[in-house]
Design an enzyme around this catalytic site. Structure first.
Site, mmCIF file in Angstrom:
data_model
loop_
_atom_site.group_PDB
_atom_site.id
_atom_site.type_symbol
_atom_site.label_atom_id
_atom_site.label_comp_id
_atom_site.label_asym_id
_atom_site.label_seq_id
_atom_site.Cartn_x
_atom_site.Cartn_y
_atom_site.Cartn_z
ATOM 1 C CG HIS A 191 -1.882 -1.092 1.326
ATOM 2 N ND1 HIS A 191 -1.892 -2.002 2.353
ATOM 3 C CD2 HIS A 191 -2.886 -1.447 0.501
ATOM 4 C CE1 HIS A 191 -2.879 -2.856 2.174
ATOM 5 N NE2 HIS A 191 -3.503 -2.551 1.047
ATOM 6 C CG ASP A 208 -5.473 -7.418 -5.587
ATOM 7 O OD1 ASP A 208 -5.687 -8.588 -5.228
ATOM 8 O OD2 ASP A 208 -5.094 -6.526 -4.812
#
Length: 283
Positions: free
Chosen positions: A37, A150
């Site tokens: 992140h 992802d």
């Protein structure tokens, strides 16, 4: 760093930023922040003057048997990480703020979302597409940064933005890995030491695929089966799927053609933890 929890207040803040000609980038997360992140925040800071991070554990992308209630929510720790990384605004709404009483409009993600994670997690990408659209409407960014880990989610979002003419640049950021090669994930905290060691087989499989393609092999289905066998030999792991796909359509690719891009997708279980990984290859 300013923390905002109400959609209307977030919209008002970004409207002032836009009037002042500030370029805005958003990083959307479900919290439990890790190096992956924070690498997205670094990317955002390199392309925009104002960085917004969203933290929202989206109930609409979890199935009935998934870990929504168990998903980690260390908000104070996350806020400290976000501030240290240089986030300017942290938008952390409640589920009721995002999906108020009577909410009924959702986005159908389409064919690109039907295989792989879409098959394993029915309705997941409709929930992703819906919340991403809402968060884009609330944060009004010029750019949104998403991780390549992802990969199917990224493909769904890219397709949605094109199809709906959403005025935002979708920027991808590479997979962040641990020293073993294991892709960094919020779910890694649930792995035992033995499972973590075994789970590095996903990255070993990716490297093996690269070596096979460097030999000019074109039998993608056979290479995928060899990687599946590698995973099956690990005592703590079992494969879910291993497949090459066309990087744009996410349709399974059996044989490689010259001058094309294929993405290797891997999903596997390490104990009770489901992990995903991928890499793009050019032939």
């Amino acid at each position: 760093m300013q923390i905002i929890t109400e959609p209307g207040l977030m919209q008002a803040a970004v409207e002032k930023l836009r009037l002042n000609r500030q370029r805005i980038a958003v990083v959307m997360t479900m919290g439990a922040l890790h190096e992956g992140h924070l690498s997205l925040v670094e990317k955002a800071r390199s392309i925009a003057g104002t960085v917004i991070m969203t933290i929202f554990v989206n109930p609409k992308q979890f199935g009935p048997d998934e870990d929504f209630h168990r998903y980690p929510r260390p908000f104070e720790q996350d806020a400290a990480h976000a501030k240290a990384a240089g986030v300017d605004y942290l938008f952390a709404p409640s589920p009721e703020a995002v999906y108020p009483e009577g909410f009924q409009t959702t986005i159908h993600a389409g064919a690109i979302a039907e295989g792989f994670e879409g098959t394993k997690r029915p309705g997941h990408f409709n929930g992703v597409a819906t919340v991403v659209t809402k968060l884009l409407q609330i944060t009004k960014p010029h750019a949104a940064i998403f991780g390549e880990k992802d990969a199917q989610q990224l493909a769904v979002i890219l397709r949605m933005v094109r199809d709906l003419n959403i005025d935002v640049d979708i920027v991808s950021s590479p997979v962040v890995r641990e020293k073993s090669g294991l892709a960094v994930s919020s779910r890694n905290i649930y792995l035992s030491r033995e499972q973590r060691e075994s789970a590095s087989v996903l990255f070993r499989g990716i490297r093996q695929a690269g070596m096979e393609l460097e030999k000019k092999r074109t039998d993608l289905a056979a290479i995928a089966e060899e990687i599946r066998a590698m995973i099956e030999r690990e005592p703590e792991c079992r494969p879910d799927y291993v497949s090459f796909v066309d990087d744009r359509s996410f349709i399974t690719a059996e044989t490689a053609e010259p001058e094309r891009e294929y993405r290797l997708l891997i999903a596997a279980w390490a104990g009770t933890v489901r992990l995903i990984d991928n890499r793009l290859f050019k032939t």
